[in-house]
Design a protein around this motif. Sequence first.
Motif, mmCIF file in Angstrom:
data_model
loop_
_atom_site.group_PDB
_atom_site.id
_atom_site.type_symbol
_atom_site.label_atom_id
_atom_site.label_comp_id
_atom_site.label_asym_id
_atom_site.label_seq_id
_atom_site.Cartn_x
_atom_site.Cartn_y
_atom_site.Cartn_z
ATOM 1 N N THR A 1 28.594 48.687 -0.670
ATOM 2 C CA THR A 1 27.972 48.999 0.624
ATOM 3 C C THR A 1 27.454 47.734 1.295
ATOM 4 O O THR A 1 27.651 47.536 2.497
ATOM 5 C CB THR A 1 26.818 50.015 0.436
ATOM 6 O OG1 THR A 1 27.340 51.196 -0.184
ATOM 7 C CG2 THR A 1 26.194 50.374 1.770
ATOM 8 N N ARG B 1 27.985 57.411 9.974
ATOM 9 C CA ARG B 1 27.940 58.013 8.647
ATOM 10 C C ARG B 1 27.257 59.375 8.663
ATOM 11 O O ARG B 1 27.644 60.269 7.917
ATOM 12 C CB ARG B 1 27.254 57.064 7.662
ATOM 13 C CG ARG B 1 28.254 56.062 7.152
ATOM 14 C CD ARG B 1 27.680 54.813 6.573
ATOM 15 N NE ARG B 1 28.766 53.892 6.286
ATOM 16 C CZ ARG B 1 29.442 53.214 7.191
ATOM 17 N NH1 ARG B 1 29.166 53.336 8.464
ATOM 18 N NH2 ARG B 1 30.424 52.399 6.856
ATOM 19 N N GLU C 1 25.259 55.364 1.375
ATOM 20 C CA GLU C 1 25.468 54.219 2.263
ATOM 21 C C GLU C 1 24.402 54.179 3.353
ATOM 22 O O GLU C 1 23.891 53.112 3.696
ATOM 23 C CB GLU C 1 26.869 54.270 2.882
ATOM 24 C CG GLU C 1 27.968 53.988 1.887
ATOM 25 C CD GLU C 1 29.367 54.091 2.482
ATOM 26 O OE1 GLU C 1 29.500 54.356 3.692
ATOM 27 O OE2 GLU C 1 30.340 53.914 1.723
#
Length: 153
Positions: free
Chosen positions: A26, A65, A87
């Motif tokens: 990440t 996301r 993430e």
Amino acid sequence: MTDIRTRIAEETKTAMKAGQKERVTTLRMIGAKIKDADIAARGQGKEALSDDDITSTLRSMVKSRQESVKMYLEGGREDLAEKEQHEIEVIREFLPPEMDEAALKAAVEAAIAEAGASTMKDMGKVMGALKAKFGASLDLGRANGLVKAALSA
């Protein structure tokens, strides 16, 4: 205070030493996104991104996301939603703390009064005043909704 790039690089090294593979992945993804944005800025004749620009980039990464998490949950893919959520948590470590709802409303009201705004035509003035005053610490998406609601009322 160290800049965001330095913090990301330091966190990547720490995560690598600790064997945190998902975190390293990440953090590298964040670094790559910032490099891509730097390259795009240079193509427009600008210097490397400032911390405020990086913060905006990170906010957009979180937003995309969050949309993915929603889609994965709707599609019954909890495993992928969990990965995206992880993430988001890592990206948020590099974002300034967000204003609470009351502080945001107060800031919007002050900006509307300061700009003498009364209609939707004045929205740009209000958003500009907010951005100038709060910079990267303000989530413009949240502020936008409050400004629209206030000016259309």
